[in-house]
Design a protein around this motif. Structure first.
Motif, PDB file in Angstrom:
ATOM      1  N   GLN B 167       0.809  -1.221   0.000  1.00 38.64           N
ATOM      2  CA  GLN B 167       0.000   0.000   0.000  1.00 38.64           C
ATOM      3  C   GLN B 167       0.844   1.273   0.000  1.00 38.64           C
ATOM      4  O   GLN B 167       0.502   2.243  -0.660  1.00 38.64           O
ATOM      5  CB  GLN B 167      -0.869  -0.005   1.260  1.00 38.64           C
ATOM      6  CG  GLN B 167      -2.324  -0.188   0.981  1.00 38.64           C
ATOM      7  CD  GLN B 167      -3.158   0.200   2.200  1.00 38.64           C
ATOM      8  OE1 GLN B 167      -2.663   0.258   3.325  1.00 38.64           O
ATOM      9  NE2 GLN B 167      -4.415   0.474   1.965  1.00 38.64           N
ATOM     10  N   GLY B 168       1.938   1.277   0.783  1.00 35.27           N
ATOM     11  CA  GLY B 168       2.758   2.487   0.883  1.00 35.27           C
ATOM     12  C   GLY B 168       3.289   2.898  -0.477  1.00 35.27           C
ATOM     13  O   GLY B 168       3.322   4.081  -0.832  1.00 35.27           O
ATOM     14  N   VAL B 170       2.014   2.067  -3.444  1.00 38.85           N
ATOM     15  CA  VAL B 170       0.907   2.471  -4.317  1.00 38.85           C
ATOM     16  C   VAL B 170       0.436   3.884  -3.951  1.00 38.85           C
ATOM     17  O   VAL B 170       0.164   4.711  -4.827  1.00 38.85           O
ATOM     18  CB  VAL B 170      -0.245   1.449  -4.227  1.00 38.85           C
ATOM     19  CG1 VAL B 170      -1.449   1.925  -5.037  1.00 38.85           C
ATOM     20  CG2 VAL B 170       0.220   0.086  -4.726  1.00 38.85           C
ATOM     21  N   ALA B 171       0.390   4.165  -2.650  1.00 35.35           N
ATOM     22  CA  ALA B 171      -0.022   5.509  -2.218  1.00 35.35           C
ATOM     23  C   ALA B 171       0.928   6.560  -2.779  1.00 35.35           C
ATOM     24  O   ALA B 171       0.491   7.614  -3.258  1.00 35.35           O
ATOM     25  CB  ALA B 171      -0.045   5.579  -0.691  1.00 35.35           C
ATOM     26  N   GLN B 172       2.215   6.282  -2.744  1.00 38.81           N
ATOM     27  CA  GLN B 172       3.187   7.225  -3.310  1.00 38.81           C
ATOM     28  C   GLN B 172       2.871   7.526  -4.768  1.00 38.81           C
ATOM     29  O   GLN B 172       2.871   8.675  -5.201  1.00 38.81           O
ATOM     30  CB  GLN B 172       4.595   6.618  -3.247  1.00 38.81           C
ATOM     31  CG  GLN B 172       5.298   6.761  -1.926  1.00 38.81           C
ATOM     32  CD  GLN B 172       6.718   6.224  -2.030  1.00 38.81           C
ATOM     33  OE1 GLN B 172       6.910   5.055  -2.322  1.00 38.81           O
ATOM     34  NE2 GLN B 172       7.692   7.070  -1.779  1.00 38.81           N
ATOM     35  N   LEU B 382       9.387   2.164   5.756  1.00 39.08           N
ATOM     36  CA  LEU B 382       8.082   2.822   5.795  1.00 39.08           C
ATOM     37  C   LEU B 382       7.238   2.468   4.578  1.00 39.08           C
ATOM     38  O   LEU B 382       6.025   2.671   4.572  1.00 39.08           O
ATOM     39  CB  LEU B 382       8.259   4.339   5.852  1.00 39.08           C
ATOM     40  CG  LEU B 382       8.652   4.900   7.214  1.00 39.08           C
ATOM     41  CD1 LEU B 382       8.994   6.374   7.081  1.00 39.08           C
ATOM     42  CD2 LEU B 382       7.524   4.708   8.222  1.00 39.08           C
ATOM     43  N   LYS B 383       7.894   1.953   3.532  1.00 37.09           N
ATOM     44  CA  LYS B 383       7.155   1.589   2.327  1.00 37.09           C
ATOM     45  C   LYS B 383       6.331   0.333   2.527  1.00 37.09           C
ATOM     46  O   LYS B 383       5.496   0.002   1.695  1.00 37.09           O
ATOM     47  CB  LYS B 383       8.139   1.349   1.192  1.00 37.09           C
ATOM     48  CG  LYS B 383       8.845   2.620   0.801  1.00 37.09           C
ATOM     49  CD  LYS B 383       9.598   2.405  -0.479  1.00 37.09           C
ATOM     50  CE  LYS B 383       9.903   3.714  -1.110  1.00 37.09           C
ATOM     51  NZ  LYS B 383       9.603   3.731  -2.530  1.00 37.09           N
ATOM     52  N   VAL B 385       4.810  -1.216   5.773  1.00 39.53           N
ATOM     53  CA  VAL B 385       4.575  -1.254   7.215  1.00 39.53           C
ATOM     54  C   VAL B 385       4.008  -2.602   7.648  1.00 39.53           C
ATOM     55  O   VAL B 385       4.296  -3.096   8.739  1.00 39.53           O
ATOM     56  CB  VAL B 385       3.635  -0.092   7.600  1.00 39.53           C
ATOM     57  CG1 VAL B 385       3.083  -0.265   8.991  1.00 39.53           C
ATOM     58  CG2 VAL B 385       4.390   1.224   7.474  1.00 39.53           C
TER      59      VAL B 385
END
Lengths: 409, 409
Positions: B167-168, B170-172, B382-383, B385
């Protein structure tokens, strides 16, 4: 540390020697009696200068060692904190109709927030005071940065976070080996419990409002902005406000440089909060003492209903001739999208709240389109992916077939 | 770019002029005919030197402009890519029983992974080739870095990710304004669909194995390691391997410096994969051609069952006299914890896989306790979590009461 003259109470002006364990003014009490670190600027100027500093190859906050309240010989953690990039993103300037807009991206610190600047000072001071354990309460970033700096320094950390702290920040804490206490309550509850436990166990206190040395770490962001602009300070510096320590640090940094004669004028400081939690903005705009507020914002890092450093924060804005503004959460999410889309910078909600406030102030004509402005991005969006998804939605899902893709594009 | 002599096929040795749109060898085909960029080292040495370079204040990959296949006058995005910190964390060295262990933390790049080094070159090349849209397939990091660089450069991006991308990451992508295609299939399916679409729409192709210029961006991590060590290269450089492009880039960087006469010897290169997906390790250890593998690892960035740059990767290891090893996912999670706890560095699973392999090789005696070793951390934790939580568990939950806290501590 030899340049530190002492601590001065921001309430009553009383001066104290910088002794271990002395943080707040005994006369004014631990809440009101917040101290400033005062320096001997002529002593600093005898040892260094702007020209000498520009030769330094230390691209971390320790390039400003003479402006920091630590002993030069104390061991320091290896982490590279500070000297974050100062960008002039053309797309963002165009989007906001501004010709002289800069972003200071403090998400580019080891644990991905500006708080690293304070936490690395905390662990150095803890070593100086021979404390094996450091502790703080935090909505997340101060916590993860303290845990990271402590791990690098070989210290233990005990961290108190409110139950709402985003997963990314909590994961960081645990990875850094901290003992993490998730307090089932508000930030105020969390702060109170941490204060009681720190008192009881004698841990080193990293709560930035209480501990005057930490604001000194935060001020390095201002020293860097000044140096990155070759000592020509901007007209405005804009950032988000929660507890009030970061904005206080920014102002302290510029004032130190001004008093040392390194810059010729001071910038105006703008503090931005969410309309969902804006006790300091309300106090500023209505010119009255601040009152506790609800914590109804998705910008968790500034969801602080009972700020711990209100006086220093308000002083920074007032002394500088700046202003404050509150923006709704929707505008914070919009700022996340705009910053990412136009600049390739991913800020967390509180990280871009300054930019959201800037946009509103430009619209209102308070800040001019050609003024030189720095918006500080205080933390990386990877720390709070849930809100990023809320800002942008989901990707386009396709089966692995070109035909299906063509249909969906 | 004036120092670029041309492209050379790693299969047949054929040399081509560096024309726009020419990436692979026409004789060997687009799969096998992967090219190397070849430089005129004596031309480089006429313009610069190690001493001259050390005066540069450009702390980004563009300090090595003469070693990069771009025109100096092409506009470049503002993002500060490269010059990531090289740490010597004492706690980690102690933990692994090593006296000379360094971590190159490439999680400290604008989008938090080493891939930024390639993506920033991609967008510069896209501008040179007048392409308004860039595209790639990626398990996540190449994608988010391309989207970030494209946003900073004012280009459009179309990104293909497998459905399992964290998710991290993809959010980026979405924050950076990319058009994101989540392909419901494996990385192989994702790569194939992106190749078809790129061909069909004429987008600029950032798939690193196909595009020889991107490995040139990645090689800057090696140039930095050499310079940060004052041109005394380490004995070993250890990193994770997926597609094979990053390890190829590392080797290319050291070889360029060696051929230019800037370093006196070459390091041994170690490539590490997860036992859940290790086609290249198996091929190396069994000395046979690689075969497609399942993608059963939580280290998503290196879960590549059909690597796109196998020959360059295996060549890097073999030519350097290095080795390869596979480690189970549990050891990858253990490496995440150890690195965080001892050093304050948070790596994603693939980011610390190199360190996990290093630990195993030290235990086996392949790497000596006093050898000078660099483990590259390729991406920030953090990418991802979810996997960090898997590595470390949950915090201690307490009501806001000191009594309850005392009971739980």
């Amino acid at each position: 540390m030899e340049n530190v003259l002492g601590l001065r109470c921001i309430q009553c002006g009383k001066e104290l020697a910088p002794e271990p364990g002395v943080y707040t003014c005994p006369a004014c009490g631990s809440k009101a009696g917040i101290m400033d670190v005062i320096y001997d600027y002529s002593a600093i100027n005898k040892i260094t200068s702007r020209e000498k500093l520009s030769q330094s190859k230390d691209y971390s906050i320790f390039r400003y060692l003479l402006f920091l309240p630590i002993h030069p010989e104390t061991p320091r953690p290896h982490l590279r904190v500070g000297w974050s990039p100062l960008y002039k993103p053309p797309g963002l300037g165009k989007q906001l109709g501004m010709s002289n807009l800069y972003i200071k991206d403090d998400g580019q610190n080891p644990t991905a927030s500006l708080k690293d600047r304070a936490s690395i000072i905390a662990v150095v001071k803890a070593v100086e005071e021979k404390a094996p354990t450091v502790s703080c309460s935090s909505t997340g970033n101060a916590a993860s940065s303290l845990a990271g700096s402590a791990a690098a320094m070989g210290l233990k950390s005990v961290i108190f976070v409110p139950s709402r702290a985003p997963q990314g920040k909590v994961a960081q804490l645990l990875i850094f080996g901290a003992k993490v206490i998730s307090v089932q309550g508000s930030y105020e509850d969390t702060f109170r419990l941490s204060a009681e436990a720190i008192e009881r166990f004698g841990w080193y206190n990293r709560n930035a409002a209480i501990n005057p040395y930490l604001v000194e770490g935060k001020k390095t962001v201002a020293l860097e902005i000044a140096e990155q602009f070759h000592w020509e300070v901007p007209d405005w510096v804009v950032l988000s406000v929660g507890d009030g320590c970061t904005i206080a640090g920014v102002w302290k940094g510029f004032k130190d440089l001004y008093q040392a004669g390194w810059i010729e004028r001071l910038p105006k400081i703008v503090g931005v909060q969410s309309t969902g939690c804006c006790p300091l903005v309300d106090a500023f705009l209505e010119n009255r003492p601040w009152q506790p507020a609800e914590e109804n914002t998705l910008a968790d890092s500034i969801a602080v209903g009972v700020p711990r450093n209100p006086d220093k924060a308000l002083r920074a804005v007032c002394e500088s001739g700046g202003t404050m503004i509150a923006v709704p959460d929707e505008e914070i999410l919009e700022a996340m999208r705009e910053l990412g889309r136009t600049s390739g910078i991913f800020g967390e909600p509180a990280g871009v709240t300054g930019m959201a406030g800037l946009k509103a102030l430009v619209k209102q004509g308070v800040i001019g389109a050609d003024e030189k402005v720095v918006a500080i991005v205080t933390g990386n969006g990877l720390k709070d992916v849930k809100n990023a998804i809320a800002a942008v939605g989901e990707p386009i899902k396709v089966e692995p077939s070109l035909d299906e893709l063509m249909g969906k594009l």
